[in-house]
Design a protein around this motif. Sequence first.
Motif, PDB file in Angstrom:
ATOM      1  N   ASP A  30      46.755  48.539  44.887  1.00  0.00           N
ATOM      2  CA  ASP A  30      46.919  49.143  46.216  1.00  0.00           C
ATOM      3  C   ASP A  30      47.302  48.037  47.189  1.00  0.00           C
ATOM      4  O   ASP A  30      47.516  46.884  46.797  1.00  0.00           O
ATOM      5  CB  ASP A  30      45.637  49.874  46.650  1.00  0.00           C
ATOM      6  CG  ASP A  30      44.416  48.965  46.587  1.00  0.00           C
ATOM      7  OD1 ASP A  30      44.550  47.794  46.979  1.00  0.00           O
ATOM      8  OD2 ASP A  30      43.335  49.412  46.168  1.00  0.00           O
ATOM      9  N   ARG A  31      47.353  48.376  48.463  1.00  0.00           N
ATOM     10  CA  ARG A  31      47.824  47.405  49.462  1.00  0.00           C
ATOM     11  C   ARG A  31      46.955  46.146  49.488  1.00  0.00           C
ATOM     12  O   ARG A  31      47.445  45.058  49.744  1.00  0.00           O
ATOM     13  CB  ARG A  31      47.820  48.052  50.853  1.00  0.00           C
ATOM     14  CG  ARG A  31      48.856  49.141  51.013  1.00  0.00           C
ATOM     15  CD  ARG A  31      48.502  50.008  52.192  1.00  0.00           C
ATOM     16  NE  ARG A  31      48.554  49.232  53.412  1.00  0.00           N
ATOM     17  CZ  ARG A  31      49.515  49.344  54.310  1.00  0.00           C
ATOM     18  NH1 ARG A  31      50.473  50.206  54.131  1.00  0.00           N
ATOM     19  NH2 ARG A  31      49.516  48.620  55.392  1.00  0.00           N
ATOM     20  N   VAL A  32      45.665  46.314  49.247  1.00  0.00           N
ATOM     21  CA  VAL A  32      44.769  45.154  49.312  1.00  0.00           C
ATOM     22  C   VAL A  32      44.867  44.324  48.032  1.00  0.00           C
ATOM     23  O   VAL A  32      45.089  43.109  48.081  1.00  0.00           O
ATOM     24  CB  VAL A  32      43.312  45.607  49.547  1.00  0.00           C
ATOM     25  CG1 VAL A  32      42.356  44.438  49.383  1.00  0.00           C
ATOM     26  CG2 VAL A  32      43.176  46.209  50.938  1.00  0.00           C
ATOM     27  N   THR A  33      44.742  44.976  46.890  1.00  0.00           N
ATOM     28  CA  THR A  33      44.726  44.195  45.645  1.00  0.00           C
ATOM     29  C   THR A  33      46.073  43.517  45.412  1.00  0.00           C
ATOM     30  O   THR A  33      46.128  42.456  44.784  1.00  0.00           O
ATOM     31  CB  THR A  33      44.356  45.072  44.427  1.00  0.00           C
ATOM     32  OG1 THR A  33      45.283  46.149  44.347  1.00  0.00           O
ATOM     33  CG2 THR A  33      42.953  45.617  44.552  1.00  0.00           C
ATOM     34  N   ARG A  34      47.150  44.090  45.932  1.00  0.00           N
ATOM     35  CA  ARG A  34      48.464  43.440  45.761  1.00  0.00           C
ATOM     36  C   ARG A  34      48.511  42.083  46.467  1.00  0.00           C
ATOM     37  O   ARG A  34      49.192  41.171  46.039  1.00  0.00           O
ATOM     38  CB  ARG A  34      49.590  44.345  46.265  1.00  0.00           C
ATOM     39  CG  ARG A  34      49.982  45.412  45.236  1.00  0.00           C
ATOM     40  CD  ARG A  34      51.318  46.028  45.563  1.00  0.00           C
ATOM     41  NE  ARG A  34      51.287  46.898  46.710  1.00  0.00           N
ATOM     42  CZ  ARG A  34      50.909  48.174  46.673  1.00  0.00           C
ATOM     43  NH1 ARG A  34      50.548  48.726  45.536  1.00  0.00           N
ATOM     44  NH2 ARG A  34      50.915  48.912  47.771  1.00  0.00           N
ATOM     45  N   ARG A  35      47.772  41.950  47.573  1.00  0.00           N
ATOM     46  CA  ARG A  35      47.752  40.650  48.271  1.00  0.00           C
ATOM     47  C   ARG A  35      47.129  39.574  47.391  1.00  0.00           C
ATOM     48  O   ARG A  35      47.555  38.428  47.384  1.00  0.00           O
ATOM     49  CB  ARG A  35      46.949  40.752  49.566  1.00  0.00           C
ATOM     50  CG  ARG A  35      47.646  41.570  50.628  1.00  0.00           C
ATOM     51  CD  ARG A  35      46.720  41.781  51.802  1.00  0.00           C
ATOM     52  NE  ARG A  35      47.208  42.858  52.629  1.00  0.00           N
ATOM     53  CZ  ARG A  35      47.917  42.692  53.731  1.00  0.00           C
ATOM     54  NH1 ARG A  35      48.188  41.494  54.147  1.00  0.00           N
ATOM     55  NH2 ARG A  35      48.343  43.729  54.414  1.00  0.00           N
ATOM     56  N   PHE A  36      46.072  39.940  46.676  1.00  0.00           N
ATOM     57  CA  PHE A  36      45.426  38.965  45.798  1.00  0.00           C
ATOM     58  C   PHE A  36      46.252  38.770  44.522  1.00  0.00           C
ATOM     59  O   PHE A  36      46.331  37.666  43.989  1.00  0.00           O
ATOM     60  CB  PHE A  36      44.000  39.426  45.468  1.00  0.00           C
ATOM     61  CG  PHE A  36      43.083  39.329  46.649  1.00  0.00           C
ATOM     62  CD1 PHE A  36      42.409  38.147  46.927  1.00  0.00           C
ATOM     63  CD2 PHE A  36      42.908  40.403  47.509  1.00  0.00           C
ATOM     64  CE1 PHE A  36      41.578  38.043  48.034  1.00  0.00           C
ATOM     65  CE2 PHE A  36      42.084  40.312  48.619  1.00  0.00           C
ATOM     66  CZ  PHE A  36      41.424  39.124  48.885  1.00  0.00           C
ATOM     67  N   ARG A  37      46.866  39.847  44.059  1.00  0.00           N
ATOM     68  CA  ARG A  37      47.686  39.723  42.848  1.00  0.00           C
ATOM     69  C   ARG A  37      48.847  38.766  43.095  1.00  0.00           C
ATOM     70  O   ARG A  37      49.244  38.022  42.209  1.00  0.00           O
ATOM     71  CB  ARG A  37      48.201  41.105  42.429  1.00  0.00           C
ATOM     72  CG  ARG A  37      48.630  41.132  40.976  1.00  0.00           C
ATOM     73  CD  ARG A  37      49.002  42.508  40.543  1.00  0.00           C
ATOM     74  NE  ARG A  37      50.024  43.083  41.402  1.00  0.00           N
ATOM     75  CZ  ARG A  37      50.523  44.297  41.274  1.00  0.00           C
ATOM     76  NH1 ARG A  37      50.064  45.071  40.329  1.00  0.00           N
ATOM     77  NH2 ARG A  37      51.442  44.742  42.076  1.00  0.00           N
ATOM     78  N   ALA A  38      49.368  38.785  44.336  1.00  0.00           N
ATOM     79  CA  ALA A  38      50.472  37.873  44.667  1.00  0.00           C
ATOM     80  C   ALA A  38      50.037  36.415  44.502  1.00  0.00           C
ATOM     81  O   ALA A  38      50.865  35.530  44.340  1.00  0.00           O
ATOM     82  CB  ALA A  38      50.946  38.131  46.092  1.00  0.00           C
ATOM     83  N   LEU A  39      48.730  36.172  44.548  1.00  0.00           N
ATOM     84  CA  LEU A  39      48.219  34.805  44.382  1.00  0.00           C
ATOM     85  C   LEU A  39      47.713  34.573  42.961  1.00  0.00           C
ATOM     86  O   LEU A  39      47.062  33.573  42.678  1.00  0.00           O
ATOM     87  CB  LEU A  39      47.073  34.561  45.373  1.00  0.00           C
ATOM     88  CG  LEU A  39      47.473  34.653  46.852  1.00  0.00           C
ATOM     89  CD1 LEU A  39      46.235  34.659  47.738  1.00  0.00           C
ATOM     90  CD2 LEU A  39      48.376  33.498  47.223  1.00  0.00           C
TER      91      LEU A  39
END
Length: 455
Positions: free
Chosen positions: A408-417
Amino acid sequence: MSAEKRPVPEALLHDLWRRQHFDTGALRTPGDRPVTVRAPGCPNTDAGPDFCQAHVRVGGQAWRGDVEIHRASSGWFDHDHHRDARYNAVALHVTLYADGWTGGLVREDGSPLPELVLAPHLTDPLRELLHEFRTRPNDDRALLCAPRWAEVPEALRADWVEKMAEERLEAKKQRLVDRYFAAPDVEALLQERLFAGLGYAKNDDAMGDLARRVPQALARRLAATDRRDLEALLLGLAGLIPDPSDLPEADRATADYASSLAERFERLRNEHAALAAPMEPARWQFFRLRPANFPPLRIAQAAALLAPGGVLHQDPLGQLLDAVHSEKPARALRALLEATAPTNFWKTHFRLEKATKERDPSVGRRRRDTLITNAVVPVLLLCAEQRGDDRLAAAVRALLRDLPGGSDRVTRRFRALGMRPENALEAQGQHQLYRTRCREARCLECRIGQHVLES
Ligand code: SF4
């Protein structure tokens, strides 16, 4: 005006500073003192400097303070910051271009203010940076610590996210504990949480409100005799049954169904004087929603949960406890929530006003997993606390480790890292971290942020 000295929005400069998206290797003040940025600080959404709690070294001296950003040095005087004591804690003035004032700024207390001019350090032409800034999806806006993420040990990040997951579970349970003390009825709380889960982000409050208006005993009785009466009850209490006279262009089947619901709801109101008043239709959001999330369809799915075969129809808590203690709890709970297919009318309708192509109107597996995480889990944790049942609390955590982390929008931010959530418990931790720390720029209250600052 030179092609490169075009006006640029300060938001772009804020973004470049926040992400440290420039060549940070050889920064110097106009007076040729070396500058090192340890932490860019947290964006300030209130009055005052643009970034707070930054950590920079200028000419070998460490400063912890604020950062103010303008297109050119004259902005410092244009905005009267040299007369404003709130700007005395500014440690560094960052500009895009140098001008006649560069190198000559002073604070209100008379002290000289170091500066950094970014233009010579940009890694790409400004027009490309601007294009990228304007077209980048919000989801991809990196976390403040992204430039230093790799410096944080993986074990520290994992431990912190796990702690955040516990914090989130505790917060969710505590919200229910407070509600439980006001009205000790676990089944009513479960109904409310499941309805709210079906409302997704935009209609969760309204769905929760609707759940509180629906008398469970009456709903179950109606469901056992005539499903359409149950839909009439729910959609009528939601205030979402259109007046038949407002449907001049609807096809015959649609108009007939809406008329039938209106008549049935009228009858139910006459028979049950204690029924709550219908909600205001304006409570419901349709704007920018996918049709599959339109409230009338979600309410029809909620009605299916109350109908025979639905988890809310009979002994919901007993069914949940059996499922969570079964050999395959995730599968058992998904199966319990599977009965979400409303009456046939909804195969061709997202709302009561017009027909669409036929499709399966039941709730998909991903949404059912979300219902388990956001509705079932908090209720089971409440039960575990009420009963002092540690085995149940452990089973709930095992269940979350068994559910997929999702995207989702939140987990994608961490996945990008590079931090993809392995399961729903980790995803819960990332949500808690993002919502309570990252989004509020509370990096000093985050172990990852503390590590970055200390290293
Ligand atoms: S709160 Fe922590 S994880 Fe979030 S941006 Fe700040 S340092 Fe990074």
